[in-house]
Design a protein around this motif. Structure first.
Motif, PDB file in Angstrom:
ATOM      1  N   UNK A   5       0.877  -1.130  -0.068  1.00 23.11           N
ATOM      2  CA  UNK A   5       0.145   0.073  -0.035  1.00 23.11           C
ATOM      3  C   UNK A   5       0.945   1.333  -0.036  1.00 23.11           C
ATOM      4  N   UNK A   6       2.017   1.233   0.634  1.00 21.74           N
ATOM      5  CA  UNK A   6       2.872   2.376   0.782  1.00 21.74           C
ATOM      6  C   UNK A   6       3.584   2.533  -0.515  1.00 21.74           C
ATOM      7  N   UNK A   7       3.743   1.428  -0.940  1.00 22.42           N
ATOM      8  CA  UNK A   7       4.618   1.640  -2.356  1.00 22.42           C
ATOM      9  C   UNK A   7       3.686   2.218  -3.515  1.00 22.42           C
ATOM     10  N   UNK A   8       2.343   2.359  -3.272  1.00 16.64           N
ATOM     11  CA  UNK A   8       1.691   3.100  -4.293  1.00 16.64           C
ATOM     12  C   UNK A   8       2.157   4.444  -4.516  1.00 16.64           C
ATOM     13  N   UNK A   9       2.744   5.287  -3.531  1.00 14.10           N
ATOM     14  CA  UNK A   9       3.298   6.470  -3.569  1.00 14.10           C
ATOM     15  C   UNK A   9       4.341   6.612  -4.653  1.00 14.10           C
ATOM     16  N   UNK A  10       5.290   5.478  -4.593  1.00 14.89           N
ATOM     17  CA  UNK A  10       6.510   5.431  -5.658  1.00 14.89           C
ATOM     18  C   UNK A  10       5.971   5.382  -6.928  1.00 14.89           C
ATOM     19  N   UNK A  83      13.741   5.321  -2.838  1.00 11.41           N
ATOM     20  CA  UNK A  83      12.823   5.274  -1.572  1.00 11.41           C
ATOM     21  C   UNK A  83      12.205   3.794  -1.789  1.00 11.41           C
ATOM     22  N   UNK A  84      11.471   3.317  -2.849  1.00 11.37           N
ATOM     23  CA  UNK A  84      10.987   2.081  -2.986  1.00 11.37           C
ATOM     24  C   UNK A  84      11.926   1.050  -2.786  1.00 11.37           C
ATOM     25  N   UNK A  85      13.474   1.076  -3.124  1.00 12.07           N
ATOM     26  CA  UNK A  85      14.460   0.128  -2.741  1.00 12.07           C
ATOM     27  C   UNK A  85      14.397  -0.033  -1.261  1.00 12.07           C
ATOM     28  N   UNK A  86      14.640   1.204  -0.672  1.00 11.91           N
ATOM     29  CA  UNK A  86      14.677   1.193   0.854  1.00 11.91           C
ATOM     30  C   UNK A  86      13.660   0.526   1.503  1.00 11.91           C
ATOM     31  N   UNK A  87      12.388   1.010   1.079  1.00 12.17           N
ATOM     32  CA  UNK A  87      11.109   0.394   1.917  1.00 12.17           C
ATOM     33  C   UNK A  87      11.300  -0.973   1.487  1.00 12.17           C
ATOM     34  N   UNK A  88      11.453  -1.533   0.105  1.00 13.08           N
ATOM     35  CA  UNK A  88      11.576  -3.117  -0.033  1.00 13.08           C
ATOM     36  C   UNK A  88      12.624  -3.770   0.495  1.00 13.08           C
ATOM     37  N   UNK A  96       7.901   6.863   5.930  1.00  9.07           N
ATOM     38  CA  UNK A  96       8.670   7.885   6.549  1.00  9.07           C
ATOM     39  C   UNK A  96       9.757   7.590   7.022  1.00  9.07           C
ATOM     40  N   UNK A  97      10.082   6.445   7.470  1.00 12.93           N
ATOM     41  CA  UNK A  97      11.287   5.922   8.010  1.00 12.93           C
ATOM     42  C   UNK A  97      12.214   5.580   6.672  1.00 12.93           C
ATOM     43  N   UNK A  98      11.688   5.053   5.822  1.00 18.04           N
ATOM     44  CA  UNK A  98      12.554   4.784   4.707  1.00 18.04           C
ATOM     45  C   UNK A  98      12.998   6.100   4.009  1.00 18.04           C
ATOM     46  N   UNK A  99      12.597   7.199   4.183  1.00 19.13           N
ATOM     47  CA  UNK A  99      13.072   8.398   3.801  1.00 19.13           C
ATOM     48  C   UNK A  99      14.289   8.961   4.328  1.00 19.13           C
ATOM     49  N   UNK A 100      14.606   8.529   5.576  1.00 19.64           N
ATOM     50  CA  UNK A 100      15.833   9.056   6.217  1.00 19.64           C
ATOM     51  C   UNK A 100      17.087   9.164   5.755  1.00 19.64           C
TER      52      UNK A 100
END
Length: 100
Positions: A5-10, A83-88, A96-100
């Motif tokens: 769901x969060x990945x949709x933003x990317x 950002x997507x790679x970090x979230x994955x 948000x934490x994957x943006x740091x």
């Protein structure tokens, strides 16, 4: 899943490909706009800027809010991919934490 769901933003530009927008303004579903968006958000991303996001409230541990994003189709590609790679990576529960 929560991460999907969060990945949709990317994937904003990919999902809207038939429309081919140059700039997108993304607002989380839980954000209510009581007035018109400020001109800084509706003019698009300034030249030389990758993406525009707001700072999170002072009492939140994450630096950036992912609930309001202004992105340029071309300039944001690298940022969104990273950002997507970090979230994955599985190291983060929230976008948000994957943006740091």
């Amino acid at each position: 899943s929560h991460v999907s769901t969060m990945r949709l933003k990317m994937r904003m530009f990919e999902l809207l490909e038939p429309l081919r927008p140059q700039t997108l303004v993304y607002l989380d579903a839980d954000i209510v706009a009581l007035r018109s968006l400020p001109p800084v958000l509706t003019r698009g991303v300034p030249a030389g800027c990758t993406i525009m996001m707001t700072r999170e409230r002072w009492y939140v541990r994450h630096k950036w809010s992912a609930g309001l994003i202004v992105a340029d189709r071309v300039a944001s590609n690298g940022f969104m991919a990273a950002w997507g790679r970090e979230l994955d990576s599985g190291k983060h529960s929230w976008d948000q934490s994957a943006l740091a």
